[in-house]
Structure formats: C-alpha cells, structure tokens
Design a protein around this motif. Structure first.
Motif, PDB file in Angstrom:
ATOM      1  N   ARG A  78       0.781  -1.158   0.043  1.00 57.21           N
ATOM      2  CA  ARG A  78      -0.137   0.079   0.062  1.00 57.21           C
ATOM      3  C   ARG A  78       0.757   1.175  -0.183  1.00 57.21           C
ATOM      4  NH1 ARG A  78      -5.792  -0.711   2.730  1.00 57.21           N
ATOM      5  NH2 ARG A  78      -6.015  -3.029   2.065  1.00 57.21           N
ATOM      6  N   MET A  79       2.141   1.301   0.616  1.00 52.92           N
ATOM      7  CA  MET A  79       2.916   2.280   0.655  1.00 52.92           C
ATOM      8  C   MET A  79       3.316   2.637  -0.729  1.00 52.92           C
ATOM      9  SD  MET A  79       6.633   2.846   2.512  1.00 52.92           S
ATOM     10  CE  MET A  79       7.230   1.467   1.626  1.00 52.92           C
ATOM     11  N   ASP A  80       4.016   1.417  -1.561  1.00 53.69           N
ATOM     12  CA  ASP A  80       4.264   1.616  -2.852  1.00 53.69           C
ATOM     13  C   ASP A  80       3.208   2.014  -3.856  1.00 53.69           C
ATOM     14  OD1 ASP A  80       7.113   0.947  -2.059  1.00 53.69           O
ATOM     15  OD2 ASP A  80       6.657  -1.211  -2.413  1.00 53.69           O
ATOM     16  N   THR A  81       2.194   1.736  -3.741  1.00 52.46           N
ATOM     17  CA  THR A  81       1.001   1.602  -4.563  1.00 52.46           C
ATOM     18  C   THR A  81       0.237   2.665  -4.320  1.00 52.46           C
ATOM     19  OG1 THR A  81      -0.511  -0.164  -3.735  1.00 52.46           O
ATOM     20  CG2 THR A  81       0.994  -0.728  -5.654  1.00 52.46           C
ATOM     21  N   ALA A  82      -0.087   3.111  -3.193  1.00 50.42           N
ATOM     22  CA  ALA A  82      -1.232   4.192  -3.074  1.00 50.42           C
ATOM     23  C   ALA A  82      -0.692   5.270  -2.122  1.00 50.42           C
ATOM     24  CB  ALA A  82      -2.389   3.437  -2.025  1.00 50.42           C
ATOM     25  N   GLY A  83       0.549   5.064  -1.606  1.00 55.95           N
ATOM     26  CA  GLY A  83       1.335   6.315  -0.901  1.00 55.95           C
ATOM     27  C   GLY A  83       0.766   6.207   0.552  1.00 55.95           C
ATOM     28  N   GLU A  84       0.173   5.251   1.071  1.00 58.16           N
ATOM     29  CA  GLU A  84      -0.543   5.306   2.463  1.00 58.16           C
ATOM     30  C   GLU A  84       0.352   4.602   3.522  1.00 58.16           C
ATOM     31  OE1 GLU A  84      -5.097   4.956   1.301  1.00 58.16           O
ATOM     32  OE2 GLU A  84      -4.021   3.086   1.751  1.00 58.16           O
ATOM     33  N   LEU A  85       0.631   4.833   4.682  1.00 56.92           N
ATOM     34  CA  LEU A  85       1.092   4.313   5.889  1.00 56.92           C
ATOM     35  C   LEU A  85       0.139   4.336   7.053  1.00 56.92           C
ATOM     36  CD1 LEU A  85       4.582   5.918   5.774  1.00 56.92           C
ATOM     37  CD2 LEU A  85       3.912   3.513   5.382  1.00 56.92           C
ATOM     38  N   PRO A  86       0.233   3.286   7.569  1.00 59.31           N
ATOM     39  CA  PRO A  86      -0.679   3.143   8.790  1.00 59.31           C
ATOM     40  C   PRO A  86      -0.113   3.897   9.999  1.00 59.31           C
ATOM     41  CG  PRO A  86       0.442   0.953   8.528  1.00 59.31           C
ATOM     42  CD  PRO A  86       0.751   1.847   7.309  1.00 59.31           C
ATOM     43  N   VAL A  87      -0.910   4.611  10.699  1.00 58.96           N
ATOM     44  CA  VAL A  87      -0.560   5.550  11.763  1.00 58.96           C
ATOM     45  C   VAL A  87      -1.238   4.787  13.147  1.00 58.96           C
ATOM     46  CG1 VAL A  87      -0.107   7.656  10.685  1.00 58.96           C
ATOM     47  CG2 VAL A  87      -2.307   7.073  11.536  1.00 58.96           C
ATOM     48  N   ARG A  88      -2.244   4.026  13.005  1.00 54.94           N
ATOM     49  CA  ARG A  88      -2.716   3.051  14.008  1.00 54.94           C
ATOM     50  C   ARG A  88      -3.371   1.738  13.285  1.00 54.94           C
ATOM     51  NH1 ARG A  88      -7.579   5.811  15.963  1.00 54.94           N
ATOM     52  NH2 ARG A  88      -8.891   4.216  14.614  1.00 54.94           N
ATOM     53  N   THR A  89      -3.069   0.720  14.303  1.00 52.05           N
ATOM     54  CA  THR A  89      -3.514  -0.651  13.465  1.00 52.05           C
ATOM     55  C   THR A  89      -4.320  -1.312  14.460  1.00 52.05           C
ATOM     56  OG1 THR A  89      -1.558  -0.627  12.004  1.00 52.05           O
ATOM     57  CG2 THR A  89      -2.481  -2.629  12.623  1.00 52.05           C
ATOM     58  N   GLU A  90      -5.369  -1.870  14.141  1.00 50.54           N
ATOM     59  CA  GLU A  90      -6.267  -2.760  14.963  1.00 50.54           C
ATOM     60  C   GLU A  90      -6.055  -4.299  14.275  1.00 50.54           C
ATOM     61  OE1 GLU A  90      -9.803  -0.979  15.947  1.00 50.54           O
ATOM     62  OE2 GLU A  90      -8.521   0.651  17.222  1.00 50.54           O
ATOM     63  N   VAL A  91      -5.957  -5.344  14.849  1.00 50.77           N
ATOM     64  CA  VAL A  91      -6.299  -6.713  14.493  1.00 50.77           C
ATOM     65  C   VAL A  91      -7.276  -7.447  15.181  1.00 50.77           C
ATOM     66  CG1 VAL A  91      -5.203  -8.928  13.528  1.00 50.77           C
ATOM     67  CG2 VAL A  91      -4.052  -6.485  13.521  1.00 50.77           C
ATOM     68  N   ALA A  92      -8.389  -7.896  14.475  1.00 52.77           N
ATOM     69  CA  ALA A  92      -9.306  -8.580  15.424  1.00 52.77           C
ATOM     70  C   ALA A  92      -9.510  -9.992  14.642  1.00 52.77           C
ATOM     71  CB  ALA A  92     -10.514  -7.729  15.485  1.00 52.77           C
ATOM     72  N   ASP A  93     -10.162 -10.897  15.550  1.00 52.32           N
ATOM     73  CA  ASP A  93     -10.431 -12.155  14.752  1.00 52.32           C
ATOM     74  C   ASP A  93     -12.060 -12.277  14.788  1.00 52.32           C
ATOM     75  OD1 ASP A  93     -10.640 -14.832  13.871  1.00 52.32           O
ATOM     76  OD2 ASP A  93      -9.702 -15.817  15.749  1.00 52.32           O
ATOM     77  N   GLU A  94     -12.391 -11.811  13.615  1.00 55.86           N
ATOM     78  CA  GLU A  94     -14.116 -11.922  13.360  1.00 55.86           C
ATOM     79  C   GLU A  94     -14.423 -12.669  12.497  1.00 55.86           C
ATOM     80  OE1 GLU A  94     -14.595  -7.563  12.674  1.00 55.86           O
ATOM     81  OE2 GLU A  94     -13.846  -6.856  14.856  1.00 55.86           O
ATOM     82  N   ASP A  95     -14.627 -13.857  12.677  1.00 55.65           N
ATOM     83  CA  ASP A  95     -14.950 -14.825  11.542  1.00 55.65           C
ATOM     84  C   ASP A  95     -13.753 -14.742  10.581  1.00 55.65           C
ATOM     85  OD1 ASP A  95     -16.512 -17.100  10.107  1.00 55.65           O
ATOM     86  OD2 ASP A  95     -17.510 -15.454   9.265  1.00 55.65           O
ATOM     87  N   GLY A  96     -12.591 -14.837  10.979  1.00 56.79           N
ATOM     88  CA  GLY A  96     -11.358 -14.663  10.123  1.00 56.79           C
ATOM     89  C   GLY A  96     -10.836 -13.384  10.619  1.00 56.79           C
ATOM     90  N   THR A  97      -9.569 -13.196  10.339  1.00 53.36           N
ATOM     91  CA  THR A  97      -8.678 -12.236  10.671  1.00 53.36           C
ATOM     92  C   THR A  97      -8.920 -10.950  10.070  1.00 53.36           C
ATOM     93  OG1 THR A  97      -7.108 -13.576  11.409  1.00 53.36           O
ATOM     94  CG2 THR A  97      -6.479 -11.045  11.066  1.00 53.36           C
ATOM     95  N   VAL A  98      -9.388  -9.671  10.522  1.00 50.36           N
ATOM     96  CA  VAL A  98      -9.562  -8.482   9.801  1.00 50.36           C
ATOM     97  C   VAL A  98      -8.597  -7.454  10.528  1.00 50.36           C
ATOM     98  CG1 VAL A  98     -11.386  -7.879  11.435  1.00 50.36           C
ATOM     99  CG2 VAL A  98     -11.264  -6.711   9.113  1.00 50.36           C
ATOM    100  N   VAL A  99      -8.031  -6.467   9.454  1.00 44.97           N
ATOM    101  CA  VAL A  99      -6.991  -5.763   9.988  1.00 44.97           C
ATOM    102  C   VAL A  99      -7.598  -4.177   9.600  1.00 44.97           C
ATOM    103  CG1 VAL A  99      -4.602  -4.665   9.734  1.00 44.97           C
ATOM    104  CG2 VAL A  99      -5.031  -7.204   9.406  1.00 44.97           C
ATOM    105  N   ARG A 100      -7.695  -3.404  10.812  1.00 49.19           N
ATOM    106  CA  ARG A 100      -8.104  -2.093  10.120  1.00 49.19           C
ATOM    107  C   ARG A 100      -6.818  -1.171  10.574  1.00 49.19           C
ATOM    108  NH1 ARG A 100     -12.273  -4.754  13.094  1.00 49.19           N
ATOM    109  NH2 ARG A 100     -14.209  -5.038  11.676  1.00 49.19           N
ATOM    110  N   TRP A 101      -6.977  -0.056   9.538  1.00 47.58           N
ATOM    111  CA  TRP A 101      -6.118   0.838   9.768  1.00 47.58           C
ATOM    112  C   TRP A 101      -6.516   2.190   9.680  1.00 47.58           C
ATOM    113  CZ3 TRP A 101      -3.889  -2.863   5.639  1.00 47.58           C
ATOM    114  CH2 TRP A 101      -2.888  -3.596   6.173  1.00 47.58           C
ATOM    115  N   ARG A 102      -5.846   3.052  10.341  1.00 48.59           N
ATOM    116  CA  ARG A 102      -6.022   4.546  10.129  1.00 48.59           C
ATOM    117  C   ARG A 102      -4.810   5.044   9.295  1.00 48.59           C
ATOM    118  NH1 ARG A 102      -8.960   8.865  12.748  1.00 48.59           N
ATOM    119  NH2 ARG A 102     -10.412   7.420  11.921  1.00 48.59           N
ATOM    120  N   THR A 103      -4.803   5.461   8.181  1.00 53.97           N
ATOM    121  CA  THR A 103      -3.612   5.468   7.287  1.00 53.97           C
ATOM    122  C   THR A 103      -3.538   7.211   7.097  1.00 53.97           C
ATOM    123  OG1 THR A 103      -4.836   5.467   5.209  1.00 53.97           O
ATOM    124  CG2 THR A 103      -3.920   3.434   6.110  1.00 53.97           C
ATOM    125  N   ALA A 104      -2.247   7.741   6.607  1.00 53.97           N
ATOM    126  CA  ALA A 104      -2.092   8.804   6.296  1.00 53.97           C
ATOM    127  C   ALA A 104      -1.198   8.929   5.240  1.00 53.97           C
ATOM    128  CB  ALA A 104      -1.068   9.545   7.237  1.00 53.97           C
TER     129      ALA A 104
END
Length: 141
Positions: A78-104
């Motif tokens: 995502r950094m290479d293709t969209a120019g985004e970096l996570p500034v906060r990350t949350e990972v949860a196990d919700e019927d499979g793993t889901v990663v939520r990022w707040r990006t800049a």
C-alpha cells in the motif's frame, strides 16, 4: 526479555537490512505492534494531519507466520502503490482475521530511515512467548 512492558517493539541491529522485534499479550495485538514497528523504522508519522480508514482481510486459514508476513507485505504494498502508511493498526479475529488501519499519506509524514522493500523470510519468528506473543522480522531495504 526480562522487565519489558506488556506491549512494545524495538529495532535490533542487522547487517544491511532492518530487523524488528515486537511483543504483546495476544496474537492479534502482536501483529498490530509489528506494523507499528515496521513504520517506525523509516517514518515519523507524528506530523500527519489527514487520515483515511482502511481494512484488509488476509486469506483465511493462514498459519501464524503467514498471517504476519501477509499483513506486513500489505503495508509495504500500500505504501508503494497508494502512498499510504498506517498510523494506527487494530487486528481482530472476527470470523477470520480483519486488519483495520488509520492511514496517512506518505506526503504527510517525514521519512527518517531506509524504506523497506519486502519481508525477508530468513529467521522469521512469530508465536507464543511466555504470557503473550512475540515476533522477529527482517525487512529488505
């Protein structure tokens, strides 16, 4: 590591590449801490002012190390293709793993180190460690 806080990360010396260690009480929190450690090796996100929320769902059935590599590879992609970096990350196990990022955007952060190009699988470690989880990852720069 005796006396370490419940959750954290550090950069460790490595010839030519970048290596991080991260630890946290749970598998998901350790993945999130590893993302923070990765970004901290090359970017200062404290000046970021504009944020976007993103979500990533790694493939179901990945083992622990594959999950860690998949999430870290996605950060680099995502950094290479969209120019985004996570500034906060949350990972949860919700019927499979889901990663939520707040990006800049990369335009909104200061680069302070060598930018990683890929996750190296050599000496990759991720698993239970005492009362929590820990990992060690090397990045090609």
């Amino acid at each position: 590591m005796a006396g370490r806080p419940e959750r954290g990360h550090r950069c460790v010396p490595h010839t030519a590449d970048v290596r991080i260690e991260a630890w946290a009480p749970s598998r998901e929190e350790c993945v999130a801490e590893a993302v923070t450690a990765l970004v901290d090796t090359f970017a200062d996100t404290s000046g970021a002012r504009t944020f976007t929320d993103r979500e990533y769902r790694p493939q179901a059935g990945e083992d622990d190390e594959d999950l860690l590599v998949s999430v870290l590879d996605e950060v680099i992609f995502r950094m290479d293709t969209a120019g985004e970096l996570p500034v906060r990350t949350e990972v949860a196990d919700e019927d499979g793993t889901v990663v939520r990022w707040r990006t800049a955007t990369t335009d909104d952060v200061e680069l302070v180190g060598a930018v990683p190009k890929a996750v190296a699988l050599h000496e990759l470690r991720f698993g239970p460690d005492g009362p929590g989880w820990s990992c060690a990852v090397t990045f090609d720069v």
